[in-house]
Design an enzyme around this catalytic site. Structure first.
Site, PDB file in Angstrom:
ATOM      1  N   CYS A 153       4.290  23.704  37.414  1.00 27.86           N
ATOM      2  CA  CYS A 153       3.758  23.457  36.061  1.00 27.86           C
ATOM      3  C   CYS A 153       2.557  22.521  36.058  1.00 27.86           C
ATOM      4  CB  CYS A 153       4.836  22.855  35.177  1.00 27.86           C
ATOM      5  SG  CYS A 153       6.060  24.058  34.705  1.00 27.86           S
TER       6      CYS A 153
HETATM    7  N1  CO8 Z   1      22.319  30.989  23.604  1.00 23.96           N
HETATM    8  C1  CO8 Z   1      23.409  30.318  23.146  1.00 23.96           C
HETATM    9  N2  CO8 Z   1      23.970  29.283  23.807  1.00 23.96           N
HETATM   10  C2  CO8 Z   1      23.400  28.907  24.970  1.00 23.96           C
HETATM   11  C3  CO8 Z   1      22.261  29.569  25.491  1.00 23.96           C
HETATM   12  C4  CO8 Z   1      21.729  30.636  24.763  1.00 23.96           C
HETATM   13  N3  CO8 Z   1      20.633  31.318  25.185  1.00 23.96           N
HETATM   14  N4  CO8 Z   1      21.910  28.976  26.644  1.00 23.96           N
HETATM   15  C5  CO8 Z   1      22.788  27.988  26.859  1.00 23.96           C
HETATM   16  N5  CO8 Z   1      23.712  27.945  25.849  1.00 23.96           N
HETATM   17  C6  CO8 Z   1      24.840  27.045  25.691  1.00 23.96           C
HETATM   18  C7  CO8 Z   1      25.282  26.454  27.017  1.00 23.96           C
HETATM   19  O1  CO8 Z   1      26.180  27.313  27.685  1.00 23.96           O
HETATM   20  C8  CO8 Z   1      25.919  25.164  26.575  1.00 23.96           C
HETATM   21  O2  CO8 Z   1      27.232  25.432  26.122  1.00 23.96           O
HETATM   22  P1  CO8 Z   1      28.428  24.362  26.397  1.00 23.96           P
HETATM   23  O3  CO8 Z   1      27.985  23.108  25.699  1.00 23.96           O
HETATM   24  O4  CO8 Z   1      29.611  25.021  25.806  1.00 23.96           O
HETATM   25  O5  CO8 Z   1      28.463  24.195  27.886  1.00 23.96           O
HETATM   26  C9  CO8 Z   1      25.091  24.738  25.377  1.00 23.96           C
HETATM   27  O6  CO8 Z   1      24.439  25.924  24.910  1.00 23.96           O
HETATM   28  C10 CO8 Z   1      24.038  23.715  25.745  1.00 23.96           C
HETATM   29  O7  CO8 Z   1      23.330  24.184  26.934  1.00 23.96           O
HETATM   30  P2  CO8 Z   1      22.283  23.296  27.713  1.00 23.96           P
HETATM   31  O8  CO8 Z   1      22.907  21.980  28.021  1.00 23.96           O
HETATM   32  O9  CO8 Z   1      21.735  24.090  28.857  1.00 23.96           O
HETATM   33  O10 CO8 Z   1      21.164  23.161  26.568  1.00 23.96           O
HETATM   34  P3  CO8 Z   1      20.016  22.108  26.416  1.00 23.96           P
HETATM   35  O11 CO8 Z   1      20.157  21.456  25.116  1.00 23.96           O
HETATM   36  O12 CO8 Z   1      19.860  21.246  27.620  1.00 23.96           O
HETATM   37  O13 CO8 Z   1      18.727  23.062  26.331  1.00 23.96           O
HETATM   38  C11 CO8 Z   1      16.905  23.747  27.751  1.00 23.96           C
HETATM   39  C12 CO8 Z   1      18.399  23.913  27.428  1.00 23.96           C
HETATM   40  C13 CO8 Z   1      16.117  24.264  26.565  1.00 23.96           C
HETATM   41  C14 CO8 Z   1      16.602  24.583  28.989  1.00 23.96           C
HETATM   42  C15 CO8 Z   1      16.582  22.259  27.991  1.00 23.96           C
HETATM   43  O14 CO8 Z   1      17.510  21.695  28.871  1.00 23.96           O
HETATM   44  C16 CO8 Z   1      15.195  22.029  28.530  1.00 23.96           C
HETATM   45  O15 CO8 Z   1      14.204  22.424  27.976  1.00 23.96           O
HETATM   46  N6  CO8 Z   1      15.114  21.310  29.659  1.00 23.96           N
HETATM   47  C17 CO8 Z   1      13.860  20.989  30.297  1.00 23.96           C
HETATM   48  C18 CO8 Z   1      13.436  22.180  31.044  1.00 23.96           C
HETATM   49  C19 CO8 Z   1      12.082  21.995  31.665  1.00 23.96           C
HETATM   50  O16 CO8 Z   1      11.203  21.335  31.191  1.00 23.96           O
HETATM   51  N7  CO8 Z   1      11.928  22.654  32.768  1.00 23.96           N
HETATM   52  C20 CO8 Z   1      10.707  22.724  33.392  1.00 23.96           C
HETATM   53  C21 CO8 Z   1      10.714  24.051  34.022  1.00 23.96           C
HETATM   54  S1  CO8 Z   1       9.185  24.778  34.159  1.00 23.96           S
HETATM   55  C22 CO8 Z   1       8.450  24.326  35.646  1.00 23.96           C
HETATM   56  O17 CO8 Z   1       8.564  23.307  36.176  1.00 23.96           O
HETATM   57  C23 CO8 Z   1       7.614  25.367  36.302  1.00 23.96           C
HETATM   58  C24 CO8 Z   1       8.435  26.139  37.246  1.00 23.96           C
HETATM   59  C25 CO8 Z   1       7.587  27.176  37.846  1.00 23.96           C
HETATM   60  C26 CO8 Z   1       7.218  28.259  36.881  1.00 23.96           C
HETATM   61  C27 CO8 Z   1       8.265  29.293  36.765  1.00 23.96           C
HETATM   62  C28 CO8 Z   1       7.715  30.504  36.124  1.00 23.96           C
HETATM   63  C29 CO8 Z   1       8.844  31.421  35.708  1.00 23.96           C
END
Ligand code: CO8
Length: 372
Positions: free
Chosen positions: A156
């Site tokens: 990123c």
């Molecule tokens: N629908 C419904 N429920 C869901 C879904 C969904 N789609 N997904 C997860 N849930 C559920 C989970 O199962 C969980 O349920 P439970 O509490 O019962 O276990 C609940 O929702 C909460 O899940 P999370 O804890 O995973 O949810 P978050 O509030 O943490 O949100 C995010 C998830 C949005 C992914 C968040 O954690 C986030 O944005 N984190 C930061 C991510 C980030 O910045 N990453 C950087 C990656 S990009 C990068 O570095 C480049 C990589 C190279 C490029 C790649 C190209 C492809």
């Protein structure tokens, strides 16, 4: 020493977009089919049932409403869940090069420059269509640019690291006029069948022209200073690489695509980025009150809200910290550059801002700029 400046920026946006509702409908159809096909194993407890995705969750957890993609039908086909792109012959331009060319053309037009005046092309992106010959060299050739070109990958943070490399080369004299292009085909690298991440990414390409400030033909942003930092983490990882065939595991393994522990990334990257920007500003002798704009990496709205508040010491006005992720989703290295390209024309001479990207590695890159 030569003062480098950003004199043009451009964005290629694919024609096709997928809304959260469309994405969730496709995912849920896939999950229903998977659960029906594996009903016995699920009942026996040997296979986990696929839970449903939800558009409400996606918007609330990330701020993403839609994403642009190069191909829509393959991603939304529950039997495929993957884009379908025509393979290119060796004598045809590659897909990444075509996207980069579009963004580069816009950036060059904004700078009032012809491609032949460029003598450095950096293709800074988190995935490259092939290892070699470099994408950047193909783009250099298709553009008709001179000098030299190379690829770099800092996930990123690729674009800001690329801007630092280009600015340093212009300061040092090894390049005169640079193009940093970031074509990101995130859709080809995402696991669309994984509910936890299927909503995160989109496709786009960005480009910036960097040249000596005193040669700028129009409005410019002087690059006051840049800062890059890395700190190893496995929380965002992709194990696909050239050794894959020798591992005798040619099947489609999950870890060959984007993997992350999103919660940990969220918690660990926030303090890292906030401290990084604060340290950069302090060492540059800039106050946070000096900043008219923060063009942040576009991964998660809550993350950006937190960083903006930490950096400015107050809640930023929407105009001060523009988000584009609601329309584009996370476009990896291109996100902060889209925010910059689409939200910088209104700044006045003397206005200052910071472009900052962060992500896998971990990596953080910040660029302090001043409108001249
Ligand atoms: N629908 C419904 N429920 C869901 C879904 C969904 N789609 N997904 C997860 N849930 C559920 C989970 O199962 C969980 O349920 P439970 O509490 O019962 O276990 C609940 O929702 C909460 O899940 P999370 O804890 O995973 O949810 P978050 O509030 O943490 O949100 C995010 C998830 C949005 C992914 C968040 O954690 C986030 O944005 N984190 C930061 C991510 C980030 O910045 N990453 C950087 C990656 S990009 C990068 O570095 C480049 C990589 C190279 C490029 C790649 C190209 C492809």
């Amino acid at each position: 020493m030569t003062q480098p400046a950003i004199t043009g920026s451009g964005v290629f946006t694919p024609e096709l977009a997928i809304s959260n509702d469309e994405l969730v409908a496709a995912f849920n159809a896939y999950a229903d089919r998977f659960n029906a096909d594996h009903a016995e194993a699920i009942a026996a407890g040997t296979v986990e049932a696929k839970p449903q995705s939800s558009a409400e969750f996606i918007l609330q957890a990330s701020g993403i409403e839609s994403r642009y993609v190069l191909d829509k039908s393959g991603i939304l086909d529950p039997d495929r869940m993957y884009p379908s792109l025509r393979p290119r012959r060796d004598d045809e331009p590659s897909v990444m090069a075509e996207m980069a060319l579009d963004a580069a053309g816009k950036a060059l037009a904004a700078a009032g420059r012809a491609a032949g005046e460029i003598d450095l092309v950096i293709c800074a992106a988190s995935n490259h269509e092939r290892p070699y010959p470099a994408m950047a060299i193909e783009i250099q050739q298709l553009l008709g640019a001179g000098g030299f070109a190379f690829d770099m990958n800092v996930a990123c943070s690729s674009a800001t690291f690329g801007i630092q490399a280009a600015a340093d080369m212009i300061r040092g004299g090894s390049a005169r006029r640079a193009l940093v292009v970031s074509p990101e085909i995130c859709s080809g690298h995402l696991e669309w069948r994984d509910r936890d991440c299927h909503f995160i990414f989109g496709d786009v390409a960005t480009a910036v022209v960097i040249e000596p400030a005193d040669e700028a033909k129009g409005a410019r942003f002087d690059i006051h200073s840049t800062r890059c930092a890395t700190q190893f983490s496995n929380n965002i990882r992709n194990n696909h690489g050239f050794l894959r065939p020798v591992h005798d595991q040619m099947e489609d393994r999950r870890d060959m695509r984007f993997m992350q522990n999103g919660r940990k990334v969220f918690k660990e990257v926030l303090p890292l980025v906030s401290a990084h920007i604060a340290g950069h500003l302090a060492d540059a002798g800039w106050q946070s009150d000096d900043l008219k704009r923060l063009w942040l990496h576009q991964a998660n709205k809550a993350m950006n809200d937190f960083i903006g508040k930490k950096v400015l010491g107050r809640t930023p006005e929407p105009r001060e910290q523009p988000n584009i992720l609601q329309d584009y989703a996370n476009t990896s290295s291109a996100g902060s550059i889209i925010a910059f390209a689409q939200n910088s024309d209104d700044l006045e001479p003397g206005d200052r801002g910071v472009i900052c990207s962060f992500g896998a590695g971990y990596s953080v890159g910040s660029v302090l700029v001043e409108r001249a």
